[in-house]
Design a protein around this motif. Sequence first.
Motif, PDB file in Angstrom:
ATOM      1  N   GLU A  45       0.835  -1.191   0.000  1.00  0.00           N
ATOM      2  CA  GLU A  45       0.000   0.000   0.000  1.00  0.00           C
ATOM      3  C   GLU A  45       0.879   1.253   0.000  1.00  0.00           C
ATOM      4  N   GLY A  46       0.548   2.158  -0.898  1.00  0.00           N
ATOM      5  CA  GLY A  46       1.292   3.405  -0.976  1.00  0.00           C
ATOM      6  C   GLY A  46       2.502   3.361  -1.883  1.00  0.00           C
ATOM      7  N   ASN A  47       2.812   2.186  -2.454  1.00  0.00           N
ATOM      8  CA  ASN A  47       3.953   2.089  -3.353  1.00  0.00           C
ATOM      9  C   ASN A  47       3.510   2.497  -4.761  1.00  0.00           C
ATOM     10  N   ASN A  48       4.000   3.624  -5.222  1.00  0.00           N
ATOM     11  CA  ASN A  48       3.652   4.124  -6.556  1.00  0.00           C
ATOM     12  C   ASN A  48       4.766   3.899  -7.570  1.00  0.00           C
ATOM     13  N   GLN A  49       5.763   3.110  -7.196  1.00  0.00           N
ATOM     14  CA  GLN A  49       6.890   2.871  -8.095  1.00  0.00           C
ATOM     15  C   GLN A  49       6.464   2.017  -9.280  1.00  0.00           C
ATOM     16  N   ALA A 117      -0.950  -0.654 -14.731  1.00  0.00           N
ATOM     17  CA  ALA A 117      -1.230  -0.062 -13.419  1.00  0.00           C
ATOM     18  C   ALA A 117      -1.417  -1.142 -12.361  1.00  0.00           C
ATOM     19  N   HIS A 120       2.091  -2.603 -11.650  1.00  0.00           N
ATOM     20  CA  HIS A 120       3.161  -1.623 -11.390  1.00  0.00           C
ATOM     21  C   HIS A 120       4.249  -1.664 -12.469  1.00  0.00           C
TER      22      HIS A 120
END
Length: 287
Positions: A45-49, A117, A120
């Motif tokens: 959660e919160g990983n936008n890499q 998306a 990732h």
Amino acid sequence: MSNFTTLPNNPSLSGCARLIRDVCFSKAGGGLYLDLLLPWGAEQEGNNQLYPAVVFLQGSGWTFPDRDYELPQLARLAQRGFVVATITHRNYHDGYPMPAFLADAKTAIRFLKHQAAAYHIDKERISFWGTSSGGNTSLLVALTQDNPEYHTDEYAEENDQVCCSVACFPPTDLLTLLYQRKGEEDNIVALEKAVGDVSDEAARALLEAMSPLRLSAAGQQAGVPILLAHGDADELVPYEQSALMFEQLQANGEEVSLVKVTDAPHEGDFWSQEMYRLIFDFLEQHT
């Protein structure tokens, strides 16, 4: 003797990987599936890499690739920060002759871009790596990027462009390989049957179209870095197939490297830690 050790935690889960089995990427032939390896931290959660991706295709003589064959080695790529998809394609034994395998490989690329998306994936940093007939596919993918002849309706909004290609012991000139192997039934059956029930003229045209060396000689450009690797004791696909491809790509001004593995056959002890390191480094450099 006793020891007490303190280690820091690893909140990013770097150096770890996870496996997602049996992801359907195409409805063709009743359904085609890939297995996906992801850096373990990708889904935190919160990983936008976004991560570079590698599509891997195991050689099969254009039949039905074994997705598990290189899975332990591919996991090391995921541990280094790649999303890795090991794919399959339709089998000519089931009535899907050439170029079905190439259309399926391109569909897999477009599927990953469509699902970028969710997994990732950086859509602009997808590469292709194949062995034997999978190496042939890797070169064809690079040389026929966005060719509408091999574009199916699935994920049609995406392109099938890749940023580099790795081909290990690939057949590059199928017509020459066929003529060299006449009389050796076990070695030529794939080429003679993979084209399907067509005339001799149509079969020749198809084998030419599926021959990366002939496409390159006709002026077709890949425009992406290519790594060739081949054993000089390969009795199934002669080393010359890669050597001539290397020379032709050089003549066309392409960015290409060739690794010759001395005394190495097809598969087997072709593989080494040094070979994997060269391939992994190449993929990291060009994605």
